[in-house]
Write a protein that holds these residues in place. Structure first.
Motif, PDB file in Angstrom:
ATOM      1  N   TRP A   1       0.734  -1.122  -0.039  1.00  0.00           N
ATOM      2  CA  TRP A   1       0.077  -0.042  -0.056  1.00  0.00           C
ATOM      3  C   TRP A   1       0.885   1.102   0.052  1.00  0.00           C
ATOM      4  O   TRP A   1       0.487   2.277  -0.590  1.00  0.00           O
ATOM      5  CB  TRP A   1      -1.124  -0.147   1.038  1.00  0.00           C
ATOM      6  N   ILE A   2       1.833   1.105   0.843  1.00  0.00           N
ATOM      7  CA  ILE A   2       2.882   2.217   0.634  1.00  0.00           C
ATOM      8  C   ILE A   2       3.515   2.607  -0.611  1.00  0.00           C
ATOM      9  O   ILE A   2       3.522   3.960  -1.248  1.00  0.00           O
ATOM     10  CB  ILE A   2       3.870   2.164   1.716  1.00  0.00           C
TER      11      ILE A   2
ATOM     12  N   ILE B   1       2.052   1.717  -3.799  1.00  0.00           N
ATOM     13  CA  ILE B   1       0.883   2.061  -4.498  1.00  0.00           C
ATOM     14  C   ILE B   1       0.730   3.813  -4.367  1.00  0.00           C
ATOM     15  O   ILE B   1       0.195   4.290  -5.302  1.00  0.00           O
ATOM     16  CB  ILE B   1      -0.345   1.194  -4.311  1.00  0.00           C
ATOM     17  N   PHE B   2       0.922   4.156  -3.048  1.00  0.00           N
ATOM     18  CA  PHE B   2       0.763   5.546  -2.773  1.00  0.00           C
ATOM     19  C   PHE B   2       2.090   6.254  -3.229  1.00  0.00           C
ATOM     20  O   PHE B   2       1.829   7.524  -3.812  1.00  0.00           O
ATOM     21  CB  PHE B   2       0.569   5.801  -1.123  1.00  0.00           C
ATOM     22  N   LEU B   3       3.136   5.935  -3.022  1.00  0.00           N
ATOM     23  CA  LEU B   3       4.453   6.618  -3.188  1.00  0.00           C
ATOM     24  C   LEU B   3       4.771   6.699  -4.436  1.00  0.00           C
ATOM     25  O   LEU B   3       5.445   7.660  -5.003  1.00  0.00           O
ATOM     26  CB  LEU B   3       5.494   6.075  -2.095  1.00  0.00           C
TER      27      LEU B   3
ATOM     28  N   LEU C   1       3.317   9.167  -6.831  1.00  0.00           N
ATOM     29  CA  LEU C   1       3.672  10.530  -6.234  1.00  0.00           C
ATOM     30  C   LEU C   1       5.236  11.002  -6.653  1.00  0.00           C
ATOM     31  O   LEU C   1       5.301  12.060  -7.207  1.00  0.00           O
ATOM     32  CB  LEU C   1       3.476  10.566  -4.841  1.00  0.00           C
TER      33      LEU C   1
ATOM     34  N   TRP D   1      -3.181  14.729  -4.489  1.00  0.00           N
ATOM     35  CA  TRP D   1      -3.037  13.297  -4.319  1.00  0.00           C
ATOM     36  C   TRP D   1      -3.070  12.597  -2.939  1.00  0.00           C
ATOM     37  O   TRP D   1      -3.821  11.724  -2.645  1.00  0.00           O
ATOM     38  CB  TRP D   1      -1.564  12.988  -4.770  1.00  0.00           C
ATOM     39  N   ILE D   2      -2.529  13.469  -1.742  1.00  0.00           N
ATOM     40  CA  ILE D   2      -2.843  13.172  -0.446  1.00  0.00           C
ATOM     41  C   ILE D   2      -4.417  13.501   0.108  1.00  0.00           C
ATOM     42  O   ILE D   2      -4.804  12.462   0.732  1.00  0.00           O
ATOM     43  CB  ILE D   2      -1.937  13.997   0.333  1.00  0.00           C
TER      44      ILE D   2
ATOM     45  N   TRP E   1      -6.385  10.526  -1.452  1.00  0.00           N
ATOM     46  CA  TRP E   1      -6.028   8.967  -0.801  1.00  0.00           C
ATOM     47  C   TRP E   1      -6.722   9.227   0.644  1.00  0.00           C
ATOM     48  O   TRP E   1      -7.350   8.147   1.226  1.00  0.00           O
ATOM     49  CB  TRP E   1      -4.862   8.795  -0.422  1.00  0.00           C
ATOM     50  N   VAL E   2      -7.055  10.396   1.273  1.00  0.00           N
ATOM     51  CA  VAL E   2      -7.309  10.465   2.644  1.00  0.00           C
ATOM     52  C   VAL E   2      -8.965  10.494   2.331  1.00  0.00           C
ATOM     53  O   VAL E   2      -9.836   9.751   3.193  1.00  0.00           O
ATOM     54  CB  VAL E   2      -7.283  11.910   3.068  1.00  0.00           C
TER      55      VAL E   2
ATOM     56  N   MET F   1      -9.799   6.790   1.864  1.00  0.00           N
ATOM     57  CA  MET F   1      -9.614   6.142   3.201  1.00  0.00           C
ATOM     58  C   MET F   1     -10.937   6.347   4.180  1.00  0.00           C
ATOM     59  O   MET F   1     -11.299   5.607   4.542  1.00  0.00           O
ATOM     60  CB  MET F   1      -8.272   6.173   3.562  1.00  0.00           C
TER      61      MET F   1
ATOM     62  N   TRP G   1     -11.017   3.388   6.466  1.00  0.00           N
ATOM     63  CA  TRP G   1      -9.861   3.050   7.151  1.00  0.00           C
ATOM     64  C   TRP G   1      -9.287   1.531   7.193  1.00  0.00           C
ATOM     65  O   TRP G   1      -8.947   1.325   8.055  1.00  0.00           O
ATOM     66  CB  TRP G   1      -9.473   3.934   8.103  1.00  0.00           C
TER      67      TRP G   1
END
Length: 102
Positions: free
Chosen positions: A42-43, A45-47, A50, A74-75, A78-79, A82, A87
């Motif tokens: 997941w980290i 997929i997020f980073l 970016l 982007w942040i 995702w927030v 989630m 979450w």
């Protein structure tokens, strides 16, 4: 002369919404679709998107505003995702951590 068309009566929207969105109990009973992805996945997929976008904007002259705005969007994306899903990634990690302590 124009022919008149018969109009169908539409169902109330509340019934359609109830059928389209499953209840929270149904959501808890469904198997977790993404349970096989570990936390580091997941980290990534997020980073990764970016970092790629920042590199792309860095190499393009005159895109400093985009270098600032895209990470914020982007942040925020995702927030929002989630938050709407409850979450699940963090809850799953907390459950595993609490089970190990007991």
């Amino acid at each position: 002369m124009a022919k008149s068309k018969k109009r169908r009566k539409k169902k109330p929207l509340s019934n359609q919404r109830q059928q389209a969105t499953p209840s929270t109990q149904d959501q808890e009973e469904r198997p977790d679709k993404f349970g096989w992805i570990p936390l580091w996945g997941w980290i990534l997929i997020f980073l990764v998107p970016l970092i790629i976008s920042e590199f792309m904007f860095y190499n393009t002259p005159g895109r400093t505003v985009s270098m600032i705005l895209f990470p914020l969007a982007w942040i925020g994306f995702w927030v929002t995702i989630m938050n709407r899903s409850g979450w699940p990634i963090i809850k799953k990690r907390n459950k595993k951590h609490n089970d190990e302590e007991k």
